[in-house]
Design a protein around this motif. Structure first.
Motif, mmCIF file in Angstrom:
data_model
loop_
_atom_site.group_PDB
_atom_site.id
_atom_site.type_symbol
_atom_site.label_atom_id
_atom_site.label_comp_id
_atom_site.label_asym_id
_atom_site.label_seq_id
_atom_site.Cartn_x
_atom_site.Cartn_y
_atom_site.Cartn_z
ATOM 1 N N ALA A 34 0.832 -1.205 0.000
ATOM 2 C CA ALA A 34 0.000 0.000 0.000
ATOM 3 C C ALA A 34 0.866 1.254 0.000
ATOM 4 C CB ALA A 34 -0.934 0.000 1.200
ATOM 5 N N ARG A 35 1.963 1.234 0.785
ATOM 6 C CA ARG A 35 2.860 2.391 0.829
ATOM 7 C C ARG A 35 3.535 2.588 -0.519
ATOM 8 N NH1 ARG A 35 7.959 2.573 0.745
ATOM 9 N NH2 ARG A 35 8.246 0.399 1.376
ATOM 10 N N GLN A 38 2.482 1.687 -3.496
ATOM 11 C CA GLN A 38 1.517 2.192 -4.464
ATOM 12 C C GLN A 38 1.236 3.674 -4.253
ATOM 13 O OE1 GLN A 38 -1.971 -0.297 -4.396
ATOM 14 N NE2 GLN A 38 -0.811 -2.176 -4.833
ATOM 15 N N ARG A 39 1.159 4.077 -2.972
ATOM 16 C CA ARG A 39 0.920 5.493 -2.670
ATOM 17 C C ARG A 39 2.105 6.349 -3.122
ATOM 18 N NH1 ARG A 39 0.590 4.978 2.535
ATOM 19 N NH2 ARG A 39 2.644 5.834 3.032
ATOM 20 N N GLU A 40 3.311 5.868 -2.863
ATOM 21 C CA GLU A 40 4.494 6.612 -3.287
ATOM 22 C C GLU A 40 4.592 6.664 -4.806
ATOM 23 O OE1 GLU A 40 8.030 5.194 -1.398
ATOM 24 O OE2 GLU A 40 7.210 5.386 0.626
ATOM 25 N N ARG A 70 2.143 6.838 -6.857
ATOM 26 C CA ARG A 70 1.223 7.884 -7.300
ATOM 27 C C ARG A 70 1.868 9.251 -7.179
ATOM 28 N NH1 ARG A 70 -4.866 6.819 -5.139
ATOM 29 N NH2 ARG A 70 -5.077 8.868 -6.139
ATOM 30 N N THR A 71 2.621 9.452 -6.107
ATOM 31 C CA THR A 71 3.301 10.734 -5.928
ATOM 32 C C THR A 71 4.393 10.920 -6.972
ATOM 33 O OG1 THR A 71 2.874 10.615 -3.538
ATOM 34 C CG2 THR A 71 4.527 12.193 -4.277
ATOM 35 N N SER A 127 3.355 11.313 1.810
ATOM 36 C CA SER A 127 2.015 11.147 1.263
ATOM 37 C C SER A 127 1.116 10.358 2.197
ATOM 38 C CB SER A 127 2.074 10.455 -0.110
ATOM 39 O OG SER A 127 2.647 9.161 0.010
ATOM 40 N N LEU A 143 -3.140 8.440 2.012
ATOM 41 C CA LEU A 143 -4.311 8.082 1.226
ATOM 42 C C LEU A 143 -5.512 8.133 2.153
ATOM 43 C CD1 LEU A 143 -5.478 7.070 -1.491
ATOM 44 C CD2 LEU A 143 -5.149 4.734 -0.625
ATOM 45 N N HIS A 183 -3.691 11.832 -1.159
ATOM 46 C CA HIS A 183 -4.321 11.287 -2.349
ATOM 47 C C HIS A 183 -5.720 10.775 -2.003
ATOM 48 C CE1 HIS A 183 -0.650 11.491 -4.716
ATOM 49 N NE2 HIS A 183 0.009 10.867 -3.750
ATOM 50 N N PRO A 212 -8.823 7.991 -2.989
ATOM 51 C CA PRO A 212 -8.900 6.648 -3.584
ATOM 52 C C PRO A 212 -9.276 6.670 -5.060
ATOM 53 C CG PRO A 212 -9.957 6.680 -1.439
ATOM 54 C CD PRO A 212 -9.650 8.107 -1.787
#
Length: 314
Positions: A149-150, A152-154, A156-157, A202, A204, A252, A254
């Motif tokens: 999850a981390r 994927q979030r990074e 996106r950034t 970041s 989410l 971010h 979802p």
């Protein structure tokens, strides 16, 4: 300190017997107060930098001390080489530096490397092929667990910065995955442009209305703890006193809407500008472009700083 005949020791306010540690501490104090981003004077900042570069180098200091004792030193020699926001007149970078009263912003200009790679007297700290890349490193596993999850979030950034910030500022360099100098934590992303550095983390969160007052993020009467980034910003400011360092946490949504969630900025009365800003994706793009492009010489790739950041990648 601004007088042309001031010695390097007077500029840094240290004695002629000062140790390297005392010189470094004096430089950090003087650089913070003289930096143009902090309300200082560019000419004074160049004097401070020239003094530090001379006194911290044993051979240059010996040569300077000999001329100083003989009374033949040439003042602070602040304009003898390219220093930070204002290279000397006639240099390749001087034509692209943003000066007071000149409306054109140079952030969109081709990168200028400082020091230049065609200077045969300087050994490159980073190969040109490496320094010319805008993106260094990618989010990856840390430790035993993958933390998908981390990652994927990074990612996106990274995509946000790569697509919407870096193209507007060709000299900007994005470094992903740094070890924090404050502790054993990590810095997800760092963006360097000229003499400004943005540290980016970041989160989410569901879409909705949030309120940020500079200390806490509130949603529906509940406080949400953002990532601890302020202490890292302060530590990086200590490591790089010549830079203006800020922190950003991008939230971010979802669904991927850059304008969600909505984040109202309610600064506490009497508070100074917070070290970390909480923004949505659209706010990060807008804020980072303004922050990086409005600094001194935003089209400059600060090679020594970039080299130190790259050495800190985990």
């Amino acid at each position: 300190m601004t007088e042309g005949n001031s010695s390097h020791y007077q500029v840094l306010n240290v004695s002629v017997t000062a140790t390297d540690k005392e010189i470094k501490l004096a430089y950090r104090r003087a650089a913070r107060s003289a930096h143009p981003d902090h309300g200082g004077d560019a000419a004074v900042f160049r004097q401070v930098t020239a003094a530090y570069e001379t006194l911290i180098d044993p051979q240059r200091r010996k040569a300077y001390d000999r001329s100083y004792q003989a009374g033949t030193f040439r003042g602070n020699a602040a304009d003898s080489g390219p220093h930070f926001d204002a290279p000397p007149a006639g240099s390749r970078a001087s034509a692209t530096v943003h000066r007071p009263g000149v409306p054109r912003n140079t952030a969109g200009d081709p990168p200028i490397y400082e020091p230049p790679y065609d200077d045969g007297t300087v050994v490159p700290l980073v190969p040109l092929a490496h320094a010319s890349r805008q993106v260094h490193g990618m989010p990856r596993k840390r430790g035993i667990f993958g933390a998908e999850a981390r990652i994927q979030r990074e990612m996106r950034t990274v995509q946000l910065l790569t697509r919407q910030v870096l193209p507007a500022i060709p000299a900007a360099r994005l470094v992903n995955g740094l070890q924090s100098p404050a502790d054993n934590s990590h810095i997800d992303h760092a963006v360097l442009s000229g003499y400004r550095l943005a540290l980016v983390g970041s989160m989410l969160l569901p879409k909705g209305a949030y309120a940020w007052d500079g200390r806490t993020l509130n949603h529906g009467g509940r406080a949400i703890a953002p990532p601890r980034l302020a202490h890292t910003v302060r530590a990086m400011q200590e490591v790089f006193p010549e830079l203006n360092v800020t922190g950003w946490t991008v939230i971010h949504s979802p669904g991927g809407n850059l304008h969600e969630p909505v984040i109202d900025q309610h600064r506490r009365s009497g508070d100074q500008l917070e070290a970390v800003r909480i923004v949505n994706a659209a706010g990060l793009v807008r804020g980072l472009k303004e922050f990086l492009s409005s600094g001194p010489a935003p089209n400059t790739v600060n090679v020594p700083v970039l080299a130190r950041l790259l050495r800190g990648m985990h």
